[in-house]
Structures are given as structure tokens and as C-alpha cells.
Design a protein around this motif. Structure first.
Motif, PDB file in Angstrom:
ATOM      1  N   PRO A  45       0.833  -1.205   0.000  1.00  0.00           N
ATOM      2  CA  PRO A  45       0.000   0.000   0.000  1.00  0.00           C
ATOM      3  C   PRO A  45       0.868   1.256   0.000  1.00  0.00           C
ATOM      4  CG  PRO A  45      -0.027  -1.034   2.167  1.00  0.00           C
ATOM      5  CD  PRO A  45       0.739  -1.946   1.249  1.00  0.00           C
ATOM      6  N   ARG A  46       0.470   2.235  -0.824  1.00  0.00           N
ATOM      7  CA  ARG A  46       1.201   3.497  -0.924  1.00  0.00           C
ATOM      8  C   ARG A  46       0.474   4.569  -0.125  1.00  0.00           C
ATOM      9  NH1 ARG A  46       4.896   3.809  -5.247  1.00  0.00           N
ATOM     10  NH2 ARG A  46       5.386   5.772  -4.203  1.00  0.00           N
ATOM     11  N   THR A  47       1.203   5.580   0.269  1.00  0.00           N
ATOM     12  CA  THR A  47       0.647   6.676   1.056  1.00  0.00           C
ATOM     13  C   THR A  47      -0.516   7.339   0.329  1.00  0.00           C
ATOM     14  OG1 THR A  47       2.824   7.066   1.991  1.00  0.00           O
ATOM     15  CG2 THR A  47       1.221   8.833   2.255  1.00  0.00           C
ATOM     16  N   GLY A  48      -0.415   7.458  -0.987  1.00  0.00           N
ATOM     17  CA  GLY A  48      -1.455   8.116  -1.780  1.00  0.00           C
ATOM     18  C   GLY A  48      -2.689   7.271  -2.022  1.00  0.00           C
ATOM     19  N   VAL A  87      10.261   3.213  -6.472  1.00  0.00           N
ATOM     20  CA  VAL A  87       9.677   4.551  -6.321  1.00  0.00           C
ATOM     21  C   VAL A  87       8.899   4.869  -7.588  1.00  0.00           C
ATOM     22  CG1 VAL A  87      10.214   7.005  -6.104  1.00  0.00           C
ATOM     23  CG2 VAL A  87      11.498   5.326  -4.773  1.00  0.00           C
ATOM     24  N   GLY A  88       7.689   5.363  -7.421  1.00  0.00           N
ATOM     25  CA  GLY A  88       6.859   5.736  -8.567  1.00  0.00           C
ATOM     26  C   GLY A  88       6.953   7.224  -8.835  1.00  0.00           C
ATOM     27  N   ASN A 141       4.438  12.845  -1.850  1.00  0.00           N
ATOM     28  CA  ASN A 141       4.914  14.042  -2.539  1.00  0.00           C
ATOM     29  C   ASN A 141       5.547  13.665  -3.878  1.00  0.00           C
ATOM     30  OD1 ASN A 141       4.373  15.937  -0.356  1.00  0.00           O
ATOM     31  ND2 ASN A 141       6.000  14.864   0.724  1.00  0.00           N
ATOM     32  N   PRO A 142       5.486  14.585  -4.864  1.00  0.00           N
ATOM     33  CA  PRO A 142       6.155  14.309  -6.143  1.00  0.00           C
ATOM     34  C   PRO A 142       7.647  14.065  -5.905  1.00  0.00           C
ATOM     35  CG  PRO A 142       4.773  16.260  -6.307  1.00  0.00           C
ATOM     36  CD  PRO A 142       4.818  15.874  -4.864  1.00  0.00           C
TER      37      PRO A 142
END
Length: 70
Positions: A10-13, A35-36, A42-43
Motif C-alpha cells: 500500500p502506498r501513502t497516496g 519509487v513511482g 509528494n512528487p
């Protein structure tokens, strides 16, 4: 779930990234994933692209990846 298993992390976003379990301790797992477009919500800086991120995640929040999907 065991060390070396492929999982969806799961990702933060709110999304998921395909990753791998590096360590398991009781009900938590230390995982790695690429890393995406974002990191910690954050970007990313362009030099971060292609690097691996690491995260401590509750095992119940990981989704197994079928061997055929690897």
C-alpha cells in the motif's frame, strides 16, 4: 507471507506498488518497492526515479501476488 514473497504494497497516496518482502517479524513485514511518481505522498525529484523504497507494513495490509503475475 514469507521472506521473498512478491506482494502489493500500500502506498501513502492510496494506490499499490508491486514489491517484495525482505523481513517478517510477528505481524509486520519490511518490504521494498520501486519509487513511482510520488514518494511519501509528494512528487519525487527526477533523480529518485528508478530507486527502491523501503517500508514497514502490517502484514494484513499486504496483498499477495500470484506467481503468474511476477
Amino acid at each position: 507471507m514469507n521472506v521473498g514473497d512478491s506482494v502489493m504494497v500500500p502506498r501513502t497516496g492510496g494506490g499499490y506498488s508491486k514489491g517484495k518482502i525482505l523481513e517478517v517479524c510477528q505481524d509486520r513485514a519490511y518490504v521494498t518497492f520501486p519509487v513511482g511518481e510520488t514518494f511519501r505522498g509528494n512528487p519525487i525529484d527526477p533523480e529518485m526515479k528508478g530507486r527502491m523504497a523501503y517500508k514497514d507494513v502490517a502484514i494484513k495490509n499486504l496483498l499477495p501476488v500470484d506467481k503468474e503475475e511476477m
